[in-house]
Design an enzyme around this catalytic site. Sequence first.
Site, short mmCIF file in Angstrom:
data_model
loop_
_atom_site.label_atom_id
_atom_site.label_comp_id
_atom_site.label_asym_id
_atom_site.label_seq_id
_atom_site.Cartn_x
_atom_site.Cartn_y
_atom_site.Cartn_z
N SER A 7 0.85 -1.19 0.00
CA SER A 7 0.00 0.00 0.00
C SER A 7 0.88 1.24 0.00
O SER A 7 1.69 1.45 0.92
CB SER A 7 -0.90 0.02 1.23
N HIS A 32 -1.26 -1.26 -4.26
CA HIS A 32 -2.54 -1.03 -3.55
C HIS A 32 -2.65 0.46 -3.21
O HIS A 32 -1.77 1.04 -2.58
CB HIS A 32 -2.55 -1.87 -2.28
N ASP A 34 -4.89 3.29 -1.39
CA ASP A 34 -5.95 3.50 -0.40
C ASP A 34 -6.56 4.89 -0.53
O ASP A 34 -5.94 5.89 -0.16
CB ASP A 34 -5.38 3.30 1.01
N MET A 36 -9.28 7.53 0.61
CA MET A 36 -10.13 7.83 1.78
C MET A 36 -10.72 9.23 1.65
O MET A 36 -10.03 10.15 1.22
CB MET A 36 -9.32 7.74 3.07
N HIS A 65 -8.54 0.87 -3.65
CA HIS A 65 -9.41 0.46 -2.53
C HIS A 65 -10.12 1.72 -2.06
O HIS A 65 -9.52 2.56 -1.39
CB HIS A 65 -8.54 -0.17 -1.43
N MET A 67 -12.34 3.80 0.14
CA MET A 67 -12.98 3.90 1.46
C MET A 67 -13.70 5.25 1.45
O MET A 67 -13.28 6.22 2.08
CB MET A 67 -11.92 3.81 2.57
N MET A 136 -10.76 -6.99 5.51
CA MET A 136 -9.85 -6.13 6.25
C MET A 136 -9.52 -6.72 7.62
O MET A 136 -10.39 -7.24 8.32
CB MET A 136 -10.45 -4.73 6.38
N GLY A 141 -8.97 3.12 7.67
CA GLY A 141 -8.71 4.51 8.00
C GLY A 141 -7.23 4.89 8.11
O GLY A 141 -6.86 5.99 7.73
N GLY A 144 -0.42 1.13 9.36
CA GLY A 144 0.40 0.91 10.54
C GLY A 144 -0.32 0.41 11.78
O GLY A 144 0.23 0.47 12.88
N ASP A 174 -6.26 -7.33 3.99
CA ASP A 174 -5.74 -5.97 4.02
C ASP A 174 -5.68 -5.41 5.45
O ASP A 174 -6.72 -5.24 6.09
CB ASP A 174 -6.64 -5.08 3.15
N GLY A 176 -2.25 -4.62 8.43
CA GLY A 176 -1.33 -5.17 9.43
C GLY A 176 -0.66 -6.47 9.02
O GLY A 176 -0.09 -7.17 9.87
N GLY A 196 1.41 -2.46 3.87
CA GLY A 196 1.92 -1.10 3.76
C GLY A 196 3.20 -0.93 4.54
O GLY A 196 4.31 -0.96 3.97
N SER A 197 3.07 -0.82 5.85
CA SER A 197 4.26 -0.58 6.67
C SER A 197 5.25 -1.73 6.61
O SER A 197 6.46 -1.50 6.65
CB SER A 197 3.87 -0.28 8.12
C1 DX5 Z 1 -6.34 0.78 5.90
C2 DX5 Z 1 -5.88 0.45 4.48
C3 DX5 Z 1 -4.81 -0.60 4.41
C4 DX5 Z 1 -3.58 -0.32 5.23
C5 DX5 Z 1 -2.39 -1.16 4.87
O1 DX5 Z 1 -7.43 1.61 5.89
O2 DX5 Z 1 -6.97 0.00 3.71
O3 DX5 Z 1 -4.51 -0.85 3.05
O4 DX5 Z 1 -3.22 0.99 5.22
O5 DX5 Z 1 -1.28 -0.70 5.60
P1 DX5 Z 1 -0.62 -1.57 6.78
O6 DX5 Z 1 -0.08 -2.80 6.12
O7 DX5 Z 1 0.42 -0.68 7.32
O8 DX5 Z 1 -1.71 -1.90 7.75
ZN ZN Z 2 -6.49 -0.89 1.66
#
Ligand code: DX5
Ligand code: ZN
Length: 214
Positions: A7, A32, A34, A36, A65, A67, A136, A141, A144, A174, A176, A196-197
Amino acid sequence: MIKVAPSILSADFCKMAEAVNNLKQWNADIVHCDVMDGVYVPNITFGMPMIKALRRYTDMPLDAHLMITRPEKYVGQFCDAGADIVTFHPEASEDADGALDVIKAHGKLCGVAVNADKPLELALPYLDKIDLLVIMTVQAGFGGQSFMSECLGKVKEADEIRRQRGLRFAIEVDGGVCPDNIAEVKRAGADIAVAGSAVFKADNPAMAVKSMQI
Ligand code: DX5
Ligand code: ZN
């Protein structure tokens, strides 16, 4: 083998072109993105212009994705911007079927996402028409956050339904996800892992990607 979809939410927003180039070098499978809106989730990231800009710098699949509230108003624009996969949260839509149809009509892959605090039931009406189901494992939101293994029950359930009904949608987990929990994620039935992280904050991102492609 699990596909890894880093991400870009965890990348440096001033260096997005570099981030997608790095993802290719690191041998990631999917980018990916995100999106928002500050309404469906308490955070704002980016919209169609980012997808359009990234499209010029990468030939990797872009997974948007969404949101956002009323995704049916925007899915066509995300397809036009260059997304290859567009997913949204059905409870945020007043016309989820219509939104899926628009994505398909643009020749793109479509899907629905189930937030960590929502039941799989929300996605059931769409399973026979989607290409991707996002489950998820954090509350939508923010990047990390810590992985919620209790959400994997929905992955197992969806995998079971898919088998029983001979459906073809892929399952993306998706939130953590990291090398420490990837085996559990795969065992539950996932095909794609968003991270992501775990990728962008790793000392060796290429190694992090590789260690999750199991
Ligand atoms: C959360 C996102 C995820 C998330 C992934 O709202 O949809 O894609 O940021 O990042 P990590 O892997 O750091 O949770
Ligand atoms: Zn996502």
